[in-house]
Design a protein around this motif. Structure first.
Motif, PDB file in Angstrom:
ATOM      1  N   ARG A  13      99.417  34.795  78.297  1.00  0.00           N
ATOM      2  CA  ARG A  13      98.780  34.909  78.898  1.00  0.00           C
ATOM      3  C   ARG A  13      97.158  34.681  78.791  1.00  0.00           C
ATOM      4  N   VAL A  14      97.185  36.221  79.272  1.00  0.00           N
ATOM      5  CA  VAL A  14      95.913  37.155  78.968  1.00  0.00           C
ATOM      6  C   VAL A  14      95.471  36.525  77.628  1.00  0.00           C
ATOM      7  N   ARG A  15      95.973  36.376  77.027  1.00  0.00           N
ATOM      8  CA  ARG A  15      96.243  36.452  75.195  1.00  0.00           C
ATOM      9  C   ARG A  15      94.945  34.766  75.073  1.00  0.00           C
ATOM     10  N   ARG A  16      95.594  33.625  76.155  1.00  0.00           N
ATOM     11  CA  ARG A  16      95.186  32.336  75.358  1.00  0.00           C
ATOM     12  C   ARG A  16      93.783  32.332  76.815  1.00  0.00           C
ATOM     13  N   ARG A  41      90.500  33.815  63.692  1.00  0.00           N
ATOM     14  CA  ARG A  41      89.875  35.599  63.836  1.00  0.00           C
ATOM     15  C   ARG A  41      89.598  36.025  65.658  1.00  0.00           C
ATOM     16  N   THR A  42      89.538  34.836  66.292  1.00  0.00           N
ATOM     17  CA  THR A  42      89.392  35.180  67.831  1.00  0.00           C
ATOM     18  C   THR A  42      91.445  35.227  67.901  1.00  0.00           C
ATOM     19  N   ARG A  43      91.963  34.369  68.047  1.00  0.00           N
ATOM     20  CA  ARG A  43      92.946  34.919  68.306  1.00  0.00           C
ATOM     21  C   ARG A  43      93.755  35.976  68.084  1.00  0.00           C
ATOM     22  N   LYS A  44      93.142  37.035  67.032  1.00  0.00           N
ATOM     23  CA  LYS A  44      93.597  38.144  66.373  1.00  0.00           C
ATOM     24  C   LYS A  44      92.836  39.447  67.262  1.00  0.00           C
ATOM     25  N   ILE A  45      91.649  39.382  67.378  1.00  0.00           N
ATOM     26  CA  ILE A  45      90.969  40.096  68.234  1.00  0.00           C
ATOM     27  C   ILE A  45      91.632  39.550  69.983  1.00  0.00           C
ATOM     28  N   ALA A  46      91.677  38.584  70.426  1.00  0.00           N
ATOM     29  CA  ALA A  46      92.359  38.037  71.857  1.00  0.00           C
ATOM     30  C   ALA A  46      93.514  39.373  72.186  1.00  0.00           C
ATOM     31  N   GLY A  47      94.720  38.969  70.867  1.00  0.00           N
ATOM     32  CA  GLY A  47      95.847  39.543  70.663  1.00  0.00           C
ATOM     33  C   GLY A  47      95.719  41.264  71.189  1.00  0.00           C
ATOM     34  N   VAL A  48      94.953  41.382  70.236  1.00  0.00           N
ATOM     35  CA  VAL A  48      94.792  42.974  70.552  1.00  0.00           C
ATOM     36  C   VAL A  48      94.294  43.531  71.744  1.00  0.00           C
ATOM     37  N   ILE A  49      93.036  42.438  72.134  1.00  0.00           N
ATOM     38  CA  ILE A  49      92.645  43.414  73.752  1.00  0.00           C
ATOM     39  C   ILE A  49      94.053  43.465  74.655  1.00  0.00           C
ATOM     40  N   THR A 103      78.932  39.233  57.784  1.00  0.00           N
ATOM     41  CA  THR A 103      77.079  39.163  57.996  1.00  0.00           C
ATOM     42  C   THR A 103      76.250  39.999  57.037  1.00  0.00           C
ATOM     43  N   PRO A 104      75.007  40.574  56.123  1.00  0.00           N
ATOM     44  CA  PRO A 104      74.624  40.903  55.615  1.00  0.00           C
ATOM     45  C   PRO A 104      74.529  43.038  55.265  1.00  0.00           C
ATOM     46  N   ASP A 105      75.336  43.382  57.233  1.00  0.00           N
ATOM     47  CA  ASP A 105      75.733  44.430  57.101  1.00  0.00           C
ATOM     48  C   ASP A 105      77.335  44.514  57.307  1.00  0.00           C
ATOM     49  N   HIS A 106      77.682  43.495  57.327  1.00  0.00           N
ATOM     50  CA  HIS A 106      79.348  43.748  57.123  1.00  0.00           C
ATOM     51  C   HIS A 106      79.414  42.859  56.128  1.00  0.00           C
ATOM     52  N   PRO A 107      79.700  42.489  55.087  1.00  0.00           N
ATOM     53  CA  PRO A 107      79.804  41.032  53.933  1.00  0.00           C
ATOM     54  C   PRO A 107      80.862  40.547  54.230  1.00  0.00           C
ATOM     55  N   LEU A 108      81.946  42.372  53.861  1.00  0.00           N
ATOM     56  CA  LEU A 108      83.494  42.465  53.953  1.00  0.00           C
ATOM     57  C   LEU A 108      83.690  41.727  55.876  1.00  0.00           C
ATOM     58  N   PRO A 109      85.126  41.341  56.308  1.00  0.00           N
ATOM     59  CA  PRO A 109      85.348  41.315  57.254  1.00  0.00           C
ATOM     60  C   PRO A 109      85.587  42.817  58.645  1.00  0.00           C
ATOM     61  N   ALA A 110      84.861  43.121  59.401  1.00  0.00           N
ATOM     62  CA  ALA A 110      84.750  44.246  60.173  1.00  0.00           C
ATOM     63  C   ALA A 110      86.756  43.875  60.595  1.00  0.00           C
ATOM     64  N   PRO A 111      86.823  46.725  60.381  1.00  0.00           N
ATOM     65  CA  PRO A 111      87.578  46.052  60.944  1.00  0.00           C
ATOM     66  C   PRO A 111      88.442  46.397  62.385  1.00  0.00           C
ATOM     67  N   ILE A 112      89.051  45.893  63.238  1.00  0.00           N
ATOM     68  CA  ILE A 112      89.438  45.926  64.506  1.00  0.00           C
ATOM     69  C   ILE A 112      89.640  47.767  64.446  1.00  0.00           C
ATOM     70  N   LEU A 113      88.660  48.173  65.229  1.00  0.00           N
ATOM     71  CA  LEU A 113      89.489  49.563  64.676  1.00  0.00           C
ATOM     72  C   LEU A 113      90.363  50.132  66.196  1.00  0.00           C
ATOM     73  N   GLY A 114      90.402  49.185  67.438  1.00  0.00           N
ATOM     74  CA  GLY A 114      91.001  49.814  68.124  1.00  0.00           C
ATOM     75  C   GLY A 114      90.752  51.493  68.553  1.00  0.00           C
ATOM     76  N   HIS A 115      91.803  52.425  69.051  1.00  0.00           N
ATOM     77  CA  HIS A 115      91.480  53.808  69.213  1.00  0.00           C
ATOM     78  C   HIS A 115      91.148  54.577  68.386  1.00  0.00           C
TER      79      HIS A 115
END
Length: 803
Positions: free
Chosen positions: A467-470, A489-497, A731-743
């Motif tokens: 429910r929080v992820r939704r 990408r949005t679902r992945k970030i939301a799931g990690v949070i 982005t120009p600074d992150h031409p490849l997808p930036a990782p979700i670093l977490g901890h």
């Protein structure tokens, strides 16, 4: 003798360089990873714990002009204190002891109620003592009852096993008499008690017996009258208490084995036709054993930890005479049991199996009394984020008792099932063995119900995460304005949070499971004492559904108890061969063994009793010798060590030290679960004592979080939640997808360097004349610490679950 700073100044080198002291977190890491350089050198310390630098920085103090733009970086690597040796994974088998020790430190913060505080500590120490007795009783059940008494005394069981053939009554050999078989088998639990003493004594010599840095008390120091326990000089020096508890628990081990021998032998001597002399000797031994048990309890109850001063004295009489006397009683009990009794035969279960029920009742009573103390302390000083209304300690103590019962019962059930072949212990009337005590079968039968509670609670929190992820899916893109939305990408970030927020819901898991363990354990004791039969037999004559359920629960629970023990053994074996498994097990110890052994001396050793003095010595000696500014930079569990070390340094050093924490569990885990030591008042005290402090955290981090100091406390400590990932899309600074670093990898965020530079800029160039606080540069200024990145706005309202 001139210092390196004076030499550098004479050479025109200018002021000394700044120093960043890095402290890694859970799981351990290498100096090369911490310093991002494969070429490192040990500056001070040893292979167990030491401080490293890059090779080119080894003589940095002699070249201060080369370090004008950035500080010298050195890494304190303490991973070998917990996870460096695969053999230390064998401490997993003593997991209940570690959990019981944690309960001691979980008391609510109400220091003014000294009697209740002392009663709380006393009850935890008694629970810890009962766990030692339970472990040895389980070993006696296997060695004395199942092997020497039941199997070796039965031709159909022992006659077909060559390793038991010399004990068979059919051969009428010297060892065929039950008392002699019991005396021989008693060597196994005796060796276990000796092994526990050896492990505790060896680690005590390496950890608790190492004194911290000594200094005279500075009465003018504002912190000298502070009641924060972690600033007390004897907090990280548990030499005396561990020695006394080790002596008492070792004596309890030997007395438990002696009781198992004496009770069974004396029961035979009291029968008609027995020897009056042996009967008298048996009563005398029983009286001595009771007196020894009372003395052990007295030693455990007499005195707790002494933290206000360094307790250098040792109770030589207690630490030497008590275990020695208990070992002497055990030798007498073995001699008494081994005395010739030609007409003695072993039948049924070994007398004294009711001890497991008595132990269960004692443990339940102690836990309930502990809960009463915890409630009284919490009501005296309530804290909003304290879990379970102050009952976290009793809940954890109950789980420790449950773990102890599972491990002991699992071994007994599996050994009995192996010895009696195809028969089911306690179920088959024609089986060669009666099996373990009835209570162990009842405890096994309630395990499926406890697991069902765990599954239901897990499902509840899984739904909450969903429910929080939704909710987060709709708002996460708002934190990255101008980016093109990407549903995946949005679902992945939301799931990690959402999953990271589960950490705050841990009380909702621990509480119900502990309550279920208490209630079902009480039901198991009542069922065993009322029926005197295993659950499958006790349900005979009941409706078929109930009978089938009882038999299924007993069989399934028996296998689950054995499986739990086998899993621990398997993990321990893997730790010898697999570095990844060794790292995983090391994480468990990094979190669970931060606290000193205040309740149980056989718990895994406290690494902080070595690490905190190491850091204190380094900070004080470096600042005194070189006069430079120092930032102690701690990640995860390293931030807890850094905070503890800052609490221990003197006033002069605190004036030249800044604290940078990131991914820190200081409030989220330690402040909530250990409120008497890391509560709001204690963290405010730390904030007042340290020169500067900044804390970095992420919404995606399942361990670290904000410090949450009250408004008006002083300069702000918490940075806004860092963005994670740093870029939503390409982005120009992150031409490849930036990782979700977490901890992980907080140093990759640009905010890390800015905050470190800001802390150094706020420290004085010269020795401070007076102590004063400082905080981050105002957001309106253009200094290096003025930038403050912000995470997605929706994270603040939906990313955390308070549980």
């Amino acid at each position: 003798m001139r210092t390196s700073t004076e030499t550098a100044a004479e050479a025109g080198g200018g002021p000394p360089p700044d120093l960043e002291l890095l402290v890694h977190g859970v799981g351990g890491t290498t100096p090369q990873e911490m310093l991002t350089d494969p070429r490192t050198v040990l500056v001070t310390g040893d292979e167990t714990a030491g401080i490293y630098r890059r090779i080119e920085d080894a003589d940095a103090e002699d070249r201060p002009q080369d370090y004008r733009e950035s500080p010298v970086r050195e890494a304190y690597c303490w991973s070998n204190l917990t996870s460096g040796n695969g053999a230390r994974a064998l401490w997993l088998l003593l997991l209940p002891f570690m959990v019981a020790n944690l309960a001691h430190w979980m008391r609510p913060a109400a220091d003014r109620r000294e009697r209740t505080v002392r009663a709380y500590g006393l009850l935890v120490r008694l629970i810890a003592l009962s766990l030692t007795v339970l472990l040895l009783a389980g070993a006696c059940e296997v060695a004395l009852d199942l092997v020497a008494w039941q199997c070796a005394g039965s031709h159909s069981c022992g006659g077909h096993r060559s390793w038991l053939g010399f004990m068979s009554p059919r051969d009428r050999g010297w060892w065929s008499q039950p008392g002699r078989r019991l005396a021989l088998a008693a060597l196994v639990p005796t060796a276990l008690g000796g092994l526990l003493w050896y492990l505790s004594n060896r680690t005590w010599s390496a950890y608790e017996s190492q004194p911290p840095l000594r200094r005279p008390v500075d009465e003018s120091d504002p912190a000298s009258g502070n009641r924060a326990a972690l600033c007390l000089p004897g907090f990280w020096y548990g030499r005396r208490i561990v020695a006394r508890l080790r002596a008492a628990h070792t004596a309890a081990c030997f007395l438990t084995v002696a009781a198992g021998l004496t009770v069974a032998t004396a029961a035979h001597d009291r029968e008609p036709g027995g020897s009056a002399l042996l009967d008298a000797v048996g009563w005398l031994l029983l009286a001595l054993l009771v007196a020894g048990g009372v003395l052990v309890v007295y030693v455990v109850c007499r005195r707790g930890r002494s933290e206000t001063k360094l307790d250098d004295e040792l109770d030589r009489v207690t630490t030497t005479a008590l275990p020695g006397a208990a070992l002497g009683l055990l030798a007498l009990a073995m001699l008494y049991a081994g005395w010739s009794r030609p007409g003695w035969t072993s039948q049924g279960r070994l007398p004294g199996d009711a001890a497991f029920g008595v132990l269960a009742v004692i443990q339940g009573t102690l836990v309930v009394a502990l809960a009463g103390c915890a409630l009284a302390l919490h009501r005296a000083a309530p804290a909003g984020r304290t879990p379970l209304r102050g009952l976290a300690g009793p809940a954890v103590a109950m789980l420790a008792c449950g773990l102890g019962a599972v491990l002991c019962g699992g071994v007994a059930q599996r050994v009995a099932d192996w010895l009696d072949g195809d028969a089911t212990p306690g179920m088959d009337s024609g089986a060669p063995m009666d099996g373990p005590p009835v209570l162990l079968s009842w405890q096994a039968a309630v395990i499926p119900t406890v697991l069902l509670v765990v599954v239901l609670v897990a499902l509840f929190f899984a739904v909450r995460v969903w429910r929080v992820r939704r909710r987060l899916v709709r708002t996460v893109p708002d934190g990255y304005p101008g980016e093109r939305p990407d549903a995946v990408r949005t679902r992945k970030i939301a799931g990690v949070i959402a999953r990271a927020g589960l950490t705050d819901s841990a009380p909702g898991i621990v509480g119900p499971v502990a309550l279920a363990t208490l209630l079902l354990g009480a039901a198991a004791v009542v069922g065993a004492w009322a029926s005197h039969q295993v659950p499958g037999r006790a349900a005979d004559g009941a409706p078929p559904v109930i009978e089938a359920a009882a038999q299924t629960a007993q069989a399934l629970g028996s296998w689950l108890m054995g499986l739990a023990f086998l899993l621990l053994v398997t993990w321990a074996r893997r730790a010898y061969r697999s570095p990844s498994a060794r790292r995983t097990i090391g994480i468990l110890w990094d979190v669970g063994t931060f606290w000193p052994r205040a309740a149980h001396p056989f718990a895994p050793p406290c690494y902080a009793e070595r690490a905190v003095p190491d850091l204190t010595w380094r900070m004080e000696t470096w600042t005194r010798r070189h006069g430079g500014r120092l930032v102690i930079s701690g990640h995860s569990q390293g931030s807890v060590l850094a905070a503890a070390a800052v609490w221990q340094v003197d006033r002069r050093t605190r004036g030249r030290v800044a604290l940078l924490t990131y991914g820190s569990p200081l409030e989220r885990l330690y402040g909530r679960w250990f409120p008497a030591y890391f509560g709001t008042a204690e963290l405010c005290s730390l904030h007042d004592e340290v020169r500067c402090w900044r804390n970095l955290w992420r919404y995606t981090d399942p361990i670290g979080g904000p410090i949450r100091l009250p408004d008006g406390t002083g300069p702000e400590v918490d940075h806004d939640g860092l963005k994670d990932p740093l870029a939503y899309g390409r982005t120009p600074d992150h031409p490849l997808p930036a990782p979700i670093l977490g901890h992980a990898d907080y140093q990759a965020d640009p905010a890390f360097d800015r905050e470190r530079a800001g802390l150094l800029a706020r420290l004085p160039e010269q020795h401070p004349a007076s102590h004063q606080n400082c905080g981050p540069v105002s957001r309106k200024s253009s200094g290096p610490a003025s930038h403050k990145s912000s995470g997605p706005p929706s994270h603040k309202s939906s990313g955390r679950s308070s549980g």
